[in-house]
Design an enzyme around this catalytic site. Structure first.
Site, PDB file in Angstrom:
ATOM      1  N   GLY A  21       0.821  -1.210   0.000  1.00 28.17           N
ATOM      2  CA  GLY A  21       0.000   0.000   0.000  1.00 28.17           C
ATOM      3  C   GLY A  21       0.850   1.251   0.000  1.00 28.17           C
ATOM      4  O   GLY A  21       1.613   1.498   0.940  1.00 28.17           O
ATOM      5  N   GLY A  23      -0.121   4.424   0.179  1.00 31.49           N
ATOM      6  CA  GLY A  23      -0.889   5.582   0.638  1.00 31.49           C
ATOM      7  C   GLY A  23      -0.150   6.280   1.769  1.00 31.49           C
ATOM      8  O   GLY A  23       1.065   6.089   1.950  1.00 31.49           O
ATOM      9  N   PHE A  24      -0.886   7.072   2.543  1.00 28.34           N
ATOM     10  CA  PHE A  24      -0.262   7.813   3.646  1.00 28.34           C
ATOM     11  C   PHE A  24       0.472   6.876   4.605  1.00 28.34           C
ATOM     12  O   PHE A  24       1.595   7.145   5.027  1.00 28.34           O
ATOM     13  CB  PHE A  24      -1.335   8.582   4.425  1.00 28.34           C
ATOM     14  CG  PHE A  24      -1.900   9.754   3.682  1.00 28.34           C
ATOM     15  CD1 PHE A  24      -1.178  10.925   3.539  1.00 28.34           C
ATOM     16  CD2 PHE A  24      -3.160   9.700   3.121  1.00 28.34           C
ATOM     17  CE1 PHE A  24      -1.696  12.019   2.856  1.00 28.34           C
ATOM     18  CE2 PHE A  24      -3.692  10.783   2.436  1.00 28.34           C
ATOM     19  CZ  PHE A  24      -2.959  11.947   2.307  1.00 28.34           C
ATOM     20  N   GLY A  25      -0.176   5.776   4.991  1.00 28.01           N
ATOM     21  CA  GLY A  25       0.400   4.867   5.984  1.00 28.01           C
ATOM     22  C   GLY A  25       1.652   4.166   5.479  1.00 28.01           C
ATOM     23  O   GLY A  25       2.688   4.157   6.142  1.00 28.01           O
ATOM     24  N   GLU A 174     -17.915  18.441   0.946  1.00 26.79           N
ATOM     25  CA  GLU A 174     -16.995  19.089  -0.001  1.00 26.79           C
ATOM     26  C   GLU A 174     -17.485  18.928  -1.433  1.00 26.79           C
ATOM     27  O   GLU A 174     -17.471  19.881  -2.227  1.00 26.79           O
ATOM     28  CB  GLU A 174     -15.584  18.506   0.150  1.00 26.79           C
ATOM     29  CG  GLU A 174     -14.954  18.905   1.475  1.00 26.79           C
ATOM     30  CD  GLU A 174     -13.603  18.255   1.756  1.00 26.79           C
ATOM     31  OE1 GLU A 174     -12.971  18.676   2.732  1.00 26.79           O
ATOM     32  OE2 GLU A 174     -13.191  17.344   1.031  1.00 26.79           O
ATOM     33  N   ALA A 317      -5.960  11.002   7.289  1.00 24.58           N
ATOM     34  CA  ALA A 317      -4.564  10.989   6.854  1.00 24.58           C
ATOM     35  C   ALA A 317      -3.587  11.018   8.034  1.00 24.58           C
ATOM     36  O   ALA A 317      -2.602  10.267   8.053  1.00 24.58           O
ATOM     37  CB  ALA A 317      -4.313  12.183   5.934  1.00 24.58           C
ATOM     38  N   GLN A 318      -3.838  11.870   9.032  1.00 20.87           N
ATOM     39  CA  GLN A 318      -2.891  12.006  10.155  1.00 20.87           C
ATOM     40  C   GLN A 318      -2.682  10.689  10.915  1.00 20.87           C
ATOM     41  O   GLN A 318      -1.536  10.301  11.146  1.00 20.87           O
ATOM     42  CB  GLN A 318      -3.356  13.109  11.108  1.00 20.87           C
ATOM     43  CG  GLN A 318      -2.702  14.449  10.863  1.00 20.87           C
ATOM     44  CD  GLN A 318      -1.174  14.391  10.895  1.00 20.87           C
ATOM     45  OE1 GLN A 318      -0.555  13.686  11.694  1.00 20.87           O
ATOM     46  NE2 GLN A 318      -0.550  15.135  10.018  1.00 20.87           N
TER      47      GLN A 318
END
Ligand code: FAD
Length: 434
Positions: A21, A23-25, A174, A317-318
């Site tokens: 993965g 992504g962010f992680g 959004e 995300a954080q």
């Protein structure tokens, strides 16, 4: 199998960490591992990492798809890792090997699962087949192309265009806000023959309020801002069925909906069940306090896919960034024969944007902001967290254009060749190769 080699070769005898993965992680785990001298291989089904928070801008013609996609190879090269394209299919924990869907196998000393989540339809009839998602770059392109085709249909004088966004969380708010602004400010310049009053934007949420985790005053502000922009906000409203051209509510009312977007919930994708690991609520992989998967001593899970039932972190995300860094640090500790430490999420706050000069920010210390200041904070933070200088520059230019010129004759980034939502979810359609 496509491989991009690392620039700085790690010691071939060093322990090997496979991260699934990009992504962010997954990306946030790499630096700590390679700096400690470990070999790292990053595996992802895409050649790029997707910045999900700005996908709705791609879907509404404000950004180009490439603005939110950063090449995985460029990132791992910076830290001396290897990238392999492929999707995790099976894990053999006893022999420490994984198998990818393309048939290739990889051995590991440690495995980090950071594969994210996708839409959850909660068994609602027709939702999987007849709604658009907003989880991948391909999803955003498919939605944009359908919107453009809808506007084009209106420009030759046929009917109205109704868009329903299901889910009043940050993504739904959004998207609905931006669609309403698009109708109000830019439609006339790009499709001069279309009467904006024939475009209808509706946001449906089953809870009594939008933006659940925010303070009541910010929730009310968001609702009022959407109403100002002409969004039909329906709270306490449950969807019972989705068809290609309408949504049926639980009370039996049928509402026209040419385009229905599903932003109502997330779950682990179906293939996770085949990995043989414990799964909790919504199929997320159950981890212990140090982020090791329950019952495993060398497999970690981080980000949206992971859940510690005793201390669940939000799917944002954080937490994913912090979990990735934590998992890397624990692997280094295990190699150094020291005890692992529990993960503690440091909450910095949450934010959501509704449209131009309209956003809500709630910081961990209790400070709350809304309006222009909150919107500028949202804009700055998203540019900071975007990966890659080129993406930052192009996004800054495109967003500046969108927010400055959309009201003064500016145009959208148009799309073409729409396919049905179900087809769009497949990765091999022409529309997804753009
Ligand atoms: C539309 C949208 C807007 C959002 N807006 C915000 C926001 O404003 N602020 C915020 O904090 N959060 C936001 N989020 C949530 C945030 O994007 C996620 O929490 C975050 O991306 C989770 O990071 P992750 O690393 O766990 O997973 P992801 O970022 O989803 O990355 C998962 C990666 O795994 C890959 N993958 C999937 N399956 C496999 C497999 N079998 N094998 C190999 N690789 C695989 C995928 O291709 C992907 O690259 C938003 C999410 C969405 C969908």
């Amino acid at each position: 199998m496509r491989t991009i080699a690392r620039r700085h070769q790690a010691d071939p005898a060093a322990p090997h960490v496979v991260i699934c993965g990009a992504g962010f992680g997954g990306l946030s785990a790499i630096k700590g591992l390679t700096r400690a001298g470990l070999r790292v291989t990053l595996v992802d089904g895409h050649l790029y990492s997707t910045f999900q928070p700005l996908l709705y801008q791609v879907a509404t013609g404000g950004l180009n798809p490439g603005d939110v996609a950063y090449p995985a190879g460029a990132f791992i090269q910076r830290y001396g890792a290897i990238y392999r394209r492929g999707e995790l299919a099976a894990i053999d924990a006893a022999s420490r090997r994984i198998k990818l869907t393309n048939g290739h196998e990889l051995g590991y000393d440690y495995l980090i699962l950071a594969t994210g989540v996708s839409a959850s339809f909660y068994g609602i009839k027709g939702a999987a087949e007849n709604t658009f998602g907003l989880y991948t770059r391909a999803d955003a392109i498919a939605l944009r192309d359908h919107l453009m085709a809808g506007f084009e249909r209106l420009s030759v004088g046929r009917g109205d265009l109704s868009v329903t966004v299901v889910g009043g969380g940050a993504t739904g708010v959004e998207l609905a806000g931006t669609l309403a602004e698009l109708r109000r400010t830019v439609l006339g310049a790009t499709f001069p023959d279309v009467d904006p009053s024939r475009v209808h934007v509706r946001l449906v949420e089953m809870a009594p309020a939008l933006l659940g985790p925010f303070h009541e005053k910010l929730r009310e502000y968001a609702k009022a801002q959407l109403a100002d922009r002409g969004v039909d906000v329906r709270l306490n409203t449950r969807i019972a069925e989705v068809t290609p051209d309408q949504v049926r509510l639980a009370d039996g009312e049928d509402l026209p909906s040419d385009i229905t977007v599903w932003a109502a919930g997330v779950a682990a994708s179906a293939e996770v069940a085949g990995w043989g690991l414990p799964q909790g609520k919504n199929g997320r992989i159950v981890v212990g306090p140090d982020l090791r998967v329950q019952g495993q001593d060398r497999i970690f899970a981080v980000g949206d896919i992971a859940v510690n039932p005793g201390d669940p972190a939000p799917q944002l995300a954080q937490p994913a960034l912090q979990m990735g860094r934590h998992a890397a640090a624990q692997i280094v500790k295990l190699e150094g024969k020291t005890a692992t430490e529990p993960f503690k999420y440091h909450d910095k706050g949450i934010m959501a944007t509704i449209g131009r000069r309209s956003a809500v920010v709630q910081l961990a210390g209790g400070l709350r902001m809304r309006g222009t200041l909150a919107w500028l904070a949202w804009l700055a933070l998203h540019l900071v967290y975007l990966l890659g200088g080129r993406n930052r520059v192009s996004t800054l230019i495109n967003l500046t254009y969108r927010y400055v010129f959309w009201g003064h004759g500016g145009t959208v980034i148009v799309g073409d060749e729409p396919v049905s939502p179900a087809v769009a979810r497949r990765e091999d359609t022409p529309v997804n190769r753009q």
